[in-house]
Design a protein around this motif. Structure first.
Motif, short mmCIF file in Angstrom:
data_model
loop_
_atom_site.label_atom_id
_atom_site.label_comp_id
_atom_site.label_asym_id
_atom_site.label_seq_id
_atom_site.Cartn_x
_atom_site.Cartn_y
_atom_site.Cartn_z
N VAL A 1 42.94 13.34 31.53
CA VAL A 1 43.67 13.73 31.49
C VAL A 1 44.39 14.46 32.48
O VAL A 1 45.47 14.23 33.28
CB VAL A 1 43.07 15.21 30.43
N VAL A 2 43.46 14.52 33.90
CA VAL A 2 43.77 14.94 35.37
C VAL A 2 44.72 13.77 35.56
O VAL A 2 46.02 14.01 35.87
CB VAL A 2 42.66 15.52 36.42
N MET B 1 52.01 11.65 36.47
CA MET B 1 53.43 11.74 36.59
C MET B 1 53.71 12.48 37.33
O MET B 1 54.83 12.22 37.35
CB MET B 1 52.83 13.16 35.27
N SER B 2 53.36 13.04 37.75
CA SER B 2 54.12 13.98 39.39
C SER B 2 53.30 13.45 40.76
O SER B 2 54.06 13.93 41.85
CB SER B 2 53.07 15.08 39.09
N ASN B 3 52.89 12.29 40.63
CA ASN B 3 52.62 12.03 41.89
C ASN B 3 50.92 11.93 42.82
O ASN B 3 51.20 12.80 43.92
CB ASN B 3 53.93 11.16 42.70
N TRP B 4 50.95 13.08 41.58
CA TRP B 4 49.17 13.86 42.85
C TRP B 4 49.87 14.76 42.99
O TRP B 4 49.64 15.13 43.74
CB TRP B 4 48.18 13.41 43.98
N ARG C 1 57.02 13.28 30.99
CA ARG C 1 54.94 13.14 30.12
C ARG C 1 55.34 11.35 29.90
O ARG C 1 55.83 10.83 28.87
CB ARG C 1 55.75 14.16 29.04
N LEU C 2 54.04 11.24 29.97
CA LEU C 2 53.32 10.03 30.45
C LEU C 2 53.24 10.06 29.17
O LEU C 2 51.98 10.93 27.61
CB LEU C 2 51.96 9.66 30.69
N PRO C 3 52.26 9.38 28.14
CA PRO C 3 51.60 9.17 26.55
C PRO C 3 50.04 9.81 26.56
O PRO C 3 49.42 10.05 28.38
CB PRO C 3 51.67 7.18 26.37
N SER D 1 46.29 28.31 19.93
CA SER D 1 46.39 26.27 19.08
C SER D 1 46.87 25.56 20.10
O SER D 1 47.13 24.39 19.57
CB SER D 1 47.54 26.87 17.93
N LEU D 2 47.31 25.85 21.42
CA LEU D 2 47.89 25.29 22.24
C LEU D 2 46.84 24.27 23.01
O LEU D 2 46.94 23.33 24.05
CB LEU D 2 49.22 25.20 22.72
N ALA D 3 45.15 24.95 22.61
CA ALA D 3 44.04 24.38 24.45
C ALA D 3 44.34 23.22 24.25
O ALA D 3 43.95 22.59 25.89
CB ALA D 3 42.72 25.37 23.36
N PHE D 4 44.72 22.14 23.16
CA PHE D 4 44.49 21.12 23.54
C PHE D 4 46.05 19.88 23.65
O PHE D 4 45.97 18.96 23.64
CB PHE D 4 43.46 20.32 22.63
N ALA D 5 46.96 21.16 23.13
CA ALA D 5 47.29 19.88 23.17
C ALA D 5 48.74 19.13 24.20
O ALA D 5 48.68 20.41 25.52
CB ALA D 5 48.71 21.27 22.73
N TRP D 6 48.77 17.93 24.43
CA TRP D 6 49.20 17.52 25.63
C TRP D 6 50.46 18.06 26.05
O TRP D 6 50.31 18.27 27.39
CB TRP D 6 48.99 15.46 25.05
N THR D 7 51.18 18.60 25.18
CA THR D 7 52.74 18.80 25.67
C THR D 7 52.44 20.56 26.93
O THR D 7 53.48 20.44 27.06
CB THR D 7 54.07 18.99 24.76
N ASN D 8 51.39 20.68 26.38
CA ASN D 8 50.90 22.37 26.75
C ASN D 8 49.98 22.11 28.31
O ASN D 8 49.52 22.90 28.54
CB ASN D 8 50.18 22.62 25.63
N LEU D 9 49.45 20.80 28.45
CA LEU D 9 48.99 20.64 30.03
C LEU D 9 49.95 20.07 31.18
O LEU D 9 50.64 19.46 31.30
CB LEU D 9 47.88 19.76 29.17
#
Length: 158
Positions: free
Chosen positions: A42-43, A49-52, A6-8, A79-87
């Motif tokens: 975000v996209v 992270m995944s090389n598209w 995961r990137l920043p 509550s995880l709607a905008f959590a970076w680690t959940n996207l």
């Protein structure tokens, strides 16, 4: 499926996720506006992270519209709607996954402590659970990694 690092968190999420989450939760809607959690930056960060490629099936998303997936479904924890680690970045087919299989019973491509190769293997182009791994079998079923279109693409690579 391969492990991904995961990137920043993108700046847009850092700046706006608390506000977006408060508005979403107050709205009582089932899903927030996708333009927020699937913001262009975000996209782009997920794609880097995944090389598209789709986080789950690894199909190229360069010529397709990628979808931002909530790894933990919002019906389970809004509550995880905008959590970076959940996207996560997914193709349409993987994002339409079977909800009845819990993610805790599947492989997480961002979990560095688990090697997907310990749970998944291939017989030529056909994906299989390694050593009858329940986690591997659930991952294949949840994300439909044994779809005929994926088998065909893998056979062409072979």
């Amino acid at each position: 499926m391969i492990n991904l690092t995961r990137l920043p968190e993108p700046e847009i999420l850092t700046q706006k996720k608390a506000k977006w989450l408060a508005v979403f939760l107050a709205s009582k809607k089932k899903r927030p506006a996708s333009g927020q959690y699937a913001h262009k930056t975000v996209v782009e960060t997920l794609a880097a992270m995944s090389n598209w490629r789709c986080f789950y099936c690894e199909q190229s998303l360069k010529d397709r519209t990628p979808e931002v997936d909530h790894y933990v479904d919002l019906q389970i924890d809004s509550s995880l709607a905008f959590a970076w680690t959940n996207l996560y970045l997914a193709c349409k087919e993987c994002n339409g996954k079977l909800r009845s299989i819990l993610i805790s019973q599947c492989l997480d491509p961002c979990d560095a402590s688990v090697d997907p190769a310990d749970h998944l293997t291939f017989d030529d182009e056909l994906i299989r659970p390694r050593n009858e791994s329940a986690c591997g079998a659930n991952t294949i079923r949840k994300y439909k990694l044994d779809r005929p279109d994926l088998d065909y693409k893998r056979s062409k690579e072979l």
